[in-house]
Design an enzyme around this catalytic site. Sequence first.
Site, PDB file in Angstrom:
ATOM      1  N   ASN A 294       1.718   2.962  -2.610  1.00  0.00           N
ATOM      2  CA  ASN A 294       1.074   3.884  -3.560  1.00  0.00           C
ATOM      3  C   ASN A 294      -0.203   4.476  -2.960  1.00  0.00           C
ATOM      4  OD1 ASN A 294       2.308   4.143  -6.410  1.00  0.00           O
ATOM      5  ND2 ASN A 294       2.618   1.991  -5.862  1.00  0.00           N
TER       6      ASN A 294
ATOM      7  N   MET B  87      -3.630  -6.999  -7.277  1.00  0.00           N
ATOM      8  CA  MET B  87      -3.070  -8.105  -8.049  1.00  0.00           C
ATOM      9  C   MET B  87      -4.119  -9.084  -8.576  1.00  0.00           C
ATOM     10  SD  MET B  87      -0.206  -6.804  -8.008  1.00  0.00           S
ATOM     11  CE  MET B  87       1.220  -7.720  -8.519  1.00  0.00           C
ATOM     12  N   LYS B  88      -5.361  -8.610  -8.734  1.00  0.00           N
ATOM     13  CA  LYS B  88      -6.380  -9.460  -9.361  1.00  0.00           C
ATOM     14  C   LYS B  88      -6.756  -8.845 -10.697  1.00  0.00           C
ATOM     15  CE  LYS B  88      -9.134 -12.186  -7.884  1.00  0.00           C
ATOM     16  NZ  LYS B  88      -9.006 -13.599  -7.577  1.00  0.00           N
ATOM     17  N   ILE B  89      -7.111  -9.714 -11.628  1.00  0.00           N
ATOM     18  CA  ILE B  89      -7.538  -9.202 -12.940  1.00  0.00           C
ATOM     19  C   ILE B  89      -8.979  -8.722 -12.819  1.00  0.00           C
ATOM     20  CG2 ILE B  89      -7.935  -9.852 -15.355  1.00  0.00           C
ATOM     21  CD1 ILE B  89      -5.205 -10.765 -15.187  1.00  0.00           C
TER      22      ILE B  89
ATOM     23  N   HIS C 233       1.703   0.365 -13.212  1.00  0.00           N
ATOM     24  CA  HIS C 233       2.466  -0.845 -13.509  1.00  0.00           C
ATOM     25  C   HIS C 233       3.964  -0.517 -13.464  1.00  0.00           C
ATOM     26  CE1 HIS C 233       3.059  -4.847 -15.075  1.00  0.00           C
ATOM     27  NE2 HIS C 233       3.984  -4.351 -15.872  1.00  0.00           N
TER      28      HIS C 233
ATOM     29  N   GLY D 219       0.781  -1.236   0.000  1.00  0.00           N
ATOM     30  CA  GLY D 219       0.000   0.000   0.000  1.00  0.00           C
ATOM     31  C   GLY D 219       0.813   1.287   0.000  1.00  0.00           C
TER      32      GLY D 219
ATOM     33  N   ASN E 237      -4.552   2.120 -13.640  1.00  0.00           N
ATOM     34  CA  ASN E 237      -3.651   1.147 -13.016  1.00  0.00           C
ATOM     35  C   ASN E 237      -2.231   1.682 -13.062  1.00  0.00           C
ATOM     36  OD1 ASN E 237      -2.745  -1.431 -11.969  1.00  0.00           O
ATOM     37  ND2 ASN E 237      -2.051  -1.924 -14.041  1.00  0.00           N
TER      38      ASN E 237
HETATM   39  C1  GAR Z   1       3.703  -1.355  -7.278  1.00  0.00           C
HETATM   40  O1  GAR Z   1       5.064  -1.339  -7.611  1.00  0.00           O
HETATM   41  C2  GAR Z   1       2.865  -1.502  -8.528  1.00  0.00           C
HETATM   42  O2  GAR Z   1       3.437  -0.921  -9.662  1.00  0.00           O
HETATM   43  C3  GAR Z   1       2.795  -2.996  -8.679  1.00  0.00           C
HETATM   44  O3  GAR Z   1       2.673  -3.488  -7.368  1.00  0.00           O
HETATM   45  C4  GAR Z   1       3.360  -2.613  -6.474  1.00  0.00           C
HETATM   46  C5  GAR Z   1       2.472  -2.333  -5.295  1.00  0.00           C
HETATM   47  O4  GAR Z   1       3.163  -1.690  -4.285  1.00  0.00           O
HETATM   48  N1  GAR Z   1       1.690  -3.367  -9.486  1.00  0.00           N
HETATM   49  C6  GAR Z   1       1.714  -4.378 -10.338  1.00  0.00           C
HETATM   50  O5  GAR Z   1       2.680  -5.089 -10.494  1.00  0.00           O
HETATM   51  C7  GAR Z   1       0.439  -4.577 -11.123  1.00  0.00           C
HETATM   52  N2  GAR Z   1       0.645  -5.467 -12.206  1.00  0.00           N
HETATM   53  P1  GAR Z   1       2.374  -0.974  -3.113  1.00  0.00           P
HETATM   54  O6  GAR Z   1       1.356  -1.976  -2.573  1.00  0.00           O
HETATM   55  O7  GAR Z   1       3.427  -0.654  -2.087  1.00  0.00           O
HETATM   56  O8  GAR Z   1       1.716   0.253  -3.659  1.00  0.00           O
END
Ligand code: GAR
Length: 187
Positions: free
Chosen positions: A16, A88-90, A107, A14, A105
Amino acid sequence: MVKKNACIFISGFGSNLKSLIRSSRDPVFPIKINLVITNNPNAQGILHAKKYSIPFLIINTRRRDYENIILREINKNKISIICLAGYMKIISKRFIFNAKKKILNIHPSLLPKYKGLNTFEKVVKNKEKKTGCTVHYVNEKLDGGKIINQKSFYINKEDNINVIKEKTQKLEYKAFPEAIVKIFRYI
Ligand code: GAR
């Protein structure tokens, strides 16, 4: 200024979410975070929602109708924008169609390179000189929607996966808020 209601979806740490909460506390930032949704009861990110008294929901994604439950909550809370921040779910095509919301989203790669999982491993394996992060609209193709914002950096020879991840995520905390400002500037 009237802020748009936002819902943030998370699955893990979390960081982000934390950065978006920080941005949203600025009176001129275009969104207010009304709801946090997670598929993971152990997601550490829930603590950020708790700290700032943001309502959160843990959705049991083993239920066949879980997306309907999310849709109901989205409508009940008059959400205009959904931000997938490490979710992380589609998201199904049906959900995208029925929600009729902006869905963004983040990435951890310079899309269209390295869609899907294990991004940092792929970047290292392919000896990339440059990488970064992308904020994009969500459509029915995995990591395939229109790009809103990208940020990049050059990889040093000594950078390992952990360093690359750290540098990428540092950029994410700027890229996501910037993308949100960008899409609401033209409304
Ligand atoms: C982030 O780096 C995001 O870009 C990635 O998961 C991380 C979550 O970090 N997302 C993916 O890989 C989606 N395909 P966080 O929970 O600390 O924000």
